[in-house]
Design an enzyme around this catalytic site. Sequence first.
Site, PDB file in Angstrom:
ATOM      1  CB  SER A  81      -8.227   3.570   3.126  1.00  0.00           C
ATOM      2  OG  SER A  81      -7.276   3.036   4.053  1.00  0.00           O
ATOM      3  CE  LYS A 134      -3.918   1.973   2.622  1.00  0.00           C
ATOM      4  NZ  LYS A 134      -4.787   1.787   3.811  1.00  0.00           N
ATOM      5  CB  SER A 172      -8.186   0.604   6.206  1.00  0.00           C
ATOM      6  OG  SER A 172      -8.877   1.816   6.383  1.00  0.00           O
TER       7      SER A 172
END
Length: 525
Positions: free
Chosen positions: A168, A76, A192
């Site tokens: 997210s 990420k 997330s």
Amino acid sequence: MLGRTLREVSSALKQGHITPTELCKKCLSLIKKTKYLNAYITVSEEVALKQAEESEKRYKQGQSLGDLDGIPVAVKDNFSTSGIETTCASNMLKGYLPPYNATVVQRLLDQGALLMGKTNLDEFAMGSGSTDGVFGPVKNPWTYSKQYRERSRQDAQEDSHWLITGGSSGGSAAAVAAFTCFAALGSDTGGSTRNPAAHCGTVGFKPSYGLVSRHGLIPLVNSMDVPGIFTRCVDDTAIVLGVLAGHDPKDSTTVNDPVKPTTLPSVPDVSGLCIGIPKEYLVPELSSEIRSLWSQAADLFEAEGARVIEVCLPHTCYSIVCYHVLCTSEVASNMARFDGLQYGHRSAVDMSSTEALYAATRQEGFNDVVKGRILSGNFFLLKENYENYFVKAQKVRRLIVNDFVNVFGSGVDVLLTPTTLTQAVPYLEFIKEDNRTRSAQDDIFTQAVNMAGLPAVNVPVALSSQGLPIGLQLIGRAFCDQQLLTVAKWFEKQVQFPVIQLQDLMDDGSLVPENGKLTSGSLTQ
């Protein structure tokens, strides 16, 4: 090969059935082919190929570093990666090249993993849809699956009703779900990792707070942030966790005790365990399909000899508001460092004062969602509001922690809950609500775990009537991550979640499900 598990591919590499370079090129090709998903912000092709070459040399010399040697992974884009752009999907950090690797990234690389690239997210990880980053939204691979198109009668060429991934960490979830890598790092502050895992049909694991280092993870909420792990099966999660877990002198919140390798039994046994069902999680907004699967899952545990009981987490109704106050307060503090002087973007506008430079830089660098959360946090931290909001929220957090302590202290081993209220929704439907409202809805089952510092995992269990993934969440005692994953492995074997059928990949033979068909599952709609 791309549809196999991490452990299976590792075995194939050791036996010489495929080389790290061949595997790397297959994944890079698939990343390009599925570019429409927008899962990656940066594809580190040259870096990955060089790492593959080095891995290949080790295999030829019989000096493999372990199960991750030569395995493609993704990270990420809020984890620092040395010499590779790290943006947090924000104008504020566009072009930023960290001089060091986050500890979790370094530990993966030390084991020979191949870094395929940095994955997309909501700006600074503030969101639950992966729709609010500066590089555009992430599309759910299941939008283009044969299962969804057939059951929902969606035209294969129709792209106006594409589905969100959740957030997210939606880029990492999509990258794993679309077979472009075998594992990916996400972050989990209020759900997330687990939320997009549920929507994309992957395993999404949030470790106990303090088990895995946060050093190099650009902070959102220091007291709740945890690196998360995405894989396509629980065994693979255990392999990655075994590499990541353990003390880090660069992160004082990590445990000092030695961490044993995470090895799961080949035949997990849940008989004799006590599985708790929190009654507060049975909310009116929960979809009927997820409610039914939740009930069926409880029956599976009971049939195997586990004791299933209803439990009470009485302060759950306050958790979302409590989380919002604490989250935005820490966000306001953490985002203060992005001022145009020390970190990130600096406004080019000629300014007459330092204050004006701050204002212009932050106006240009942050999106409206980030600015809104900073404003909220600063409001709660005002001298006249501090006691009434921030301090009270901390007290409520303690009550929420105590709820979990009492439940697990009563003999419950694992909690079984939904992960999300519904299946993935179309983007056009998702954006009808503002980011704050959506996050409150989507974090309802997940954020309390972060406030309590507990381990939790999403396990994909079945497809909905529309052919979309539905996941359920298992929550464990603090630092009983191995027990939690053992239970998750047993559960995963019972439900036999089907393989995604992406027609583009089926056509060229990149991915062929076992026996050329889907596996039947125990949980059905």
